[in-house]
Scaffold this active site. Structure first.
Site, PDB file in Angstrom:
ATOM      1  CG  ASP A   1      39.619  31.759  48.776  1.00 35.57           C
ATOM      2  OD1 ASP A   1      39.077  32.478  47.913  1.00 35.57           O
ATOM      3  OD2 ASP A   1      40.456  32.180  49.604  1.00 35.57           O
TER       4      ASP A   1
ATOM      5  CE  LYS B   1      42.258  39.463  45.370  1.00 38.57           C
ATOM      6  NZ  LYS B   1      42.260  38.568  46.511  1.00 38.57           N
TER       7      LYS B   1
ATOM      8  CD1 TRP C   1      45.411  34.293  48.930  1.00 40.74           C
ATOM      9  CD2 TRP C   1      44.803  35.235  50.861  1.00 40.74           C
ATOM     10  NE1 TRP C   1      45.684  35.637  48.854  1.00 40.74           N
ATOM     11  CE2 TRP C   1      45.333  36.239  50.014  1.00 40.74           C
ATOM     12  CE3 TRP C   1      44.360  35.590  52.135  1.00 40.74           C
ATOM     13  CZ2 TRP C   1      45.412  37.581  50.405  1.00 40.74           C
ATOM     14  CZ3 TRP C   1      44.451  36.926  52.527  1.00 40.74           C
ATOM     15  CH2 TRP C   1      44.966  37.887  51.669  1.00 40.74           C
TER      16      TRP C   1
HETATM   17  C1  LIG Z   1      42.536  38.323  47.856  1.00 39.94           C
HETATM   18  C2  LIG Z   1      42.277  36.962  48.374  1.00 39.94           C
HETATM   19  C3  LIG Z   1      41.816  36.728  49.676  1.00 39.94           C
HETATM   20  C4  LIG Z   1      41.595  37.850  50.656  1.00 39.94           C
HETATM   21  O1  LIG Z   1      40.445  38.517  50.316  1.00 39.94           O
HETATM   22  P1  LIG Z   1      39.858  39.714  51.209  1.00 39.94           P
HETATM   23  O2  LIG Z   1      38.591  40.012  50.470  1.00 39.94           O
HETATM   24  O3  LIG Z   1      40.861  40.811  51.180  1.00 39.94           O
HETATM   25  O4  LIG Z   1      39.626  39.193  52.564  1.00 39.94           O
HETATM   26  C5  LIG Z   1      41.556  35.434  50.055  1.00 39.94           C
HETATM   27  N1  LIG Z   1      41.746  34.416  49.216  1.00 39.94           N
HETATM   28  C6  LIG Z   1      42.209  34.596  47.967  1.00 39.94           C
HETATM   29  C7  LIG Z   1      42.404  33.413  47.075  1.00 39.94           C
HETATM   30  C8  LIG Z   1      42.490  35.871  47.502  1.00 39.94           C
HETATM   31  O5  LIG Z   1      42.943  36.057  46.258  1.00 39.94           O
END
Ligand SMILES: *Cc1c(COP(=O)(O)O)cnc(C)c1O
Length: 361
Positions: free
Chosen positions: A172, A196, A102
């Site tokens: 993020d 999540k 990511w």
């Molecule tokens: C799941 C995840 C993403 C991707 O998220 P989407 O909502 O599917 O775009 C990005 N960064 C992290 C840390 C994630 O766990």
């Protein structure tokens, strides 16, 4: 009907009480005679849901007044572009720490809009640790400094934040938001896909310091401009209404049933402790992450034998421990133990692992 213990990395398990409330309110939300799914997002009854959700998030996370909370769509992945379009606007440079896929995607997308610089990476050891950072190597002119605070795939977490001085730290937090208290004032911006730890897929939350809004590049699509959503109270267009409603229920659960983020942290540390203690003592299973970098949300582990891993995943599934297969780049298993995974779920998993170890020693 039996519910399984769902260790999915996302979308992931939700608190059962939230699902029950949603079920009870499915046909008639609070006497409105409608499902939340069917309501106008401009109606009075829905306005209470979205403003209530924002107020609860501000309260639970203790978000300072000079930060906007935006309810967006497009997932955390859209933020990889939205951030440079809005923030890469002075020097056109940004710093990145590559701690997984990511983080790498955020870096690659930013490279399309400006000079993205890799400060450090843990790619050399399959992202099994958080690299040590030397602030002397940071670019003082960078428009922002990006990290992925908890690395969902690899199970690592930053336990100390980089000292970026006046350069806004952007994180993020998709897989760790609401898992423990976080000092929002240390960041220029936080963002997370909701699926999540906050609710269902379809909602993306951005928490952004006000002075970082309003400087998007001219080419920025209207929908990708933070200003658009800040000015419209996340109502420029139809927001993901049902996902916001479930997020509000999750926040009510977190506040009233759990008792806030301090308590949530204790519970999450207890769960992670149970699993890591067993992994550290097991002769069959071992964690893949360096001890000092471990996540309390995502716990990858292996037996060292691919066939045995497969057997474990298959047998676990039969016993009601589902979605425990590891990411293909790590192999083995991964237990994602987000907020809604009860302590009993982790205890039951460890009991099953012990049995499996005995039978396969
Ligand atoms: C799941 C995840 C993403 C991707 O998220 P989407 O909502 O599917 O775009 C990005 N960064 C992290 C840390 C994630 O766990």
């Amino acid at each position: 009907m039996a519910r399984v213990y769902n260790f999915s990395a996302g979308p992931s398990t939700l608190p059962e009480s939230v699902l029950k409330t949603a079920a009870d309110e499915m046909l008639d939300y609070h006497g409105s005679g409608q499902s939340v799914m069917e309501m106008s997002h401009r109606s009075k009854v829905y306005e209470e849901i979205i403003t209530g959700c924002e107020a609860l998030l501000r309260e639970v996370m203790n978000i300072p007044d000079n930060y906007k909370v935006l309810f967006l769509q497009g997932g955390a992945s859209s933020q990889f572009a939205m951030i440079p379009l809005n923030l890469m606007n002075k020097s056109g440079k940004a710093d990145f720490v590559i701690t997984g896929q990511w983080a790498k995607k955020a870096y690659q997308e930013a490279s399309r809009y400006g000079t993205a610089n890799v400060v450090a990476s843990s790619a050399d050891k399959t992202f099994s640790y958080i690299p040590t950072l030397d602030p002397a190597t940071f670019d003082k002119d960078a428009d922002y400094f990006h990290i992925c605070l908890n690395n969902t795939i690899y199970g690592t977490k930053f336990h100390t934040l980089p000292e970026t001085g006046d350069v806004p730290l952007v994180a993020d937090v998709s897989s760790c938001i609401l898992s423990e208290p976080i000092d929002v004032s240390k960041f220029g911006m936080l963002y997370a896909g909701a699926q999540k730890n906050m609710g269902p897929a379809g909602l993306t939350v951005a928490i952004i310091r006000e002075d970082l809004i309003g400087h998007a590049r001219d080419i920025t699509p209207t929908m990708f401009n933070y200003q658009t959503h800040a000015d419209a109270g996340s109502m420029y267009n139809t927001p993901p209404t049902y996902a916001i409603y479930i997020c509000k229920l999750v926040l009510e659960w977190l506040k009233n049933d759990i008792g806030g983020l301090e308590n949530m942290k204790k519970i999450n540390e207890e769960k992670a402790g149970i699993l890591y203690d067993y992994l550290d003592s097991s002769k069959l299973f071992k964690g893949t992450v360096e001890k000092g970098s471990r996540s309390i949300m995502n716990v990858p582990f292996v037996t060292g034998d691919e066939e045995l891993d497969k057997k474990f995943v298959a047998e676990a599934g039969k016993k009601g421990f589902v979605n425990i297969k590891g990411h293909r780049t790590v192999g083995g298993m991964r237990a994602s133990i987000y907020n809604a995974m009860p302590v009993e779920g982790v205890k039951a998993l460890v009991e099953f692992m012990k049995e499996f170890e005995k039978e396969n020693a």
